[in-house]
Design an enzyme around this catalytic site. Structure first.
Site, PDB file in Angstrom:
ATOM      1  N   SER A 157       0.843  -1.194   0.000  1.00 54.95           N
ATOM      2  CA  SER A 157       0.000   0.000   0.000  1.00 54.95           C
ATOM      3  C   SER A 157       0.873   1.237   0.000  1.00 54.95           C
ATOM      4  O   SER A 157       2.014   1.216   0.458  1.00 54.95           O
ATOM      5  CB  SER A 157      -0.909  -0.009   1.246  1.00 54.95           C
ATOM      6  OG  SER A 157      -1.814   1.068   1.206  1.00 54.95           O
ATOM      7  N   ASP A 158       0.318   2.301  -0.534  1.00 54.19           N
ATOM      8  CA  ASP A 158       0.991   3.594  -0.489  1.00 54.19           C
ATOM      9  C   ASP A 158      -0.082   4.660  -0.428  1.00 54.19           C
ATOM     10  O   ASP A 158      -1.264   4.390  -0.715  1.00 54.19           O
ATOM     11  CB  ASP A 158       1.896   3.792  -1.707  1.00 54.19           C
ATOM     12  CG  ASP A 158       2.900   4.907  -1.468  1.00 54.19           C
ATOM     13  OD1 ASP A 158       3.822   4.710  -0.657  1.00 54.19           O
ATOM     14  OD2 ASP A 158       2.738   5.993  -2.056  1.00 54.19           O
TER      15      ASP A 158
END
Length: 195
Positions: free
Chosen positions: A69-70
């Protein structure tokens, strides 16, 4: 055989969120260059980084499903970084007073053995109240949100800075869109209720 889950993140916030639907998982800190490429749009950036983080697990694990995730925060089309200093945090929050900030949180799911992957981006809007310099100073002093994009922790006292939140999944604001993760897992034939 039980599926092994791996979180490609050292974020304690993402780890806490993931425990809501996946009780047992490994985690590590992916070492990648998070700089934007020339001409890369914010959504392209967070998609690429989530997948690159997940792919780094292939060097460490032989099998399993990896979650990467970012997140980026956008204000008036500017990508906002982590403030790192009190002065920067106060300046960011002063800029947001009475304004809208949009968070784009990406989610990648990768099967190490097959290379199969899916990447999505979940938007979430935060509408800030009009904040005085003293309110901003007090908030930053109390929560020290120096490693948080946007200079606040919505899971803590940061909620007092907002007048409205708009989006499908408040978990996305903290850093991991659990509603979308649950749906991706179901699409891949894994029901978190059975884990």
């Amino acid at each position: 055989m039980k599926t092994a889950f791996i979180l490609a993140s050292s974020s304690p916030f993402r780890q806490q969120l993931l425990k809501k639907i996946i009780p047992e998982f490994h985690h590590f800190s992916p070492a990648i260059d998070e700089s934007a490429k020339a001409g890369e749009q914010p959504e392209q950036l967070v998609r690429r980084l989530a997948l690159e983080k997940a792919q780094t697990a292939c060097d460490l694990y032989d099998c399993g499903l990896v979650i990467g995730s970012d997140q980026v925060a956008l204000h008036q089309d500017d990508i906002l970084g982590k403030p790192h200093t009190v002065a920067n945090a106060e300046a960011q929050l002063a800029r947001f007073s009475g304004e809208k900030v949009t968070f784009l949180t990406s989610l990648a799911l990768l099967d190490i053995e097959t290379g199969k992957n899916t990447v999505i981006v979940e938007p979430f809007e935060v509408h800030f109240r009009h904040l005085s310099a003293e309110q901003i100073r007090l908030y930053v002093a109390k929560e020290q949100p120096l490693n948080c994009a946007g200079s606040f922790k919505s899971e803590g006292l940061g909620i007092c800075l907002f007048e409205a939140l708009k989006g499908d999944d408040p978990n996305a604001l903290v850093g991991l869109p659990l509603l979308r993760l649950n749906q991706l897992l179901l699409d891949w034939g894994i029901d978190p209720l059975t884990l």
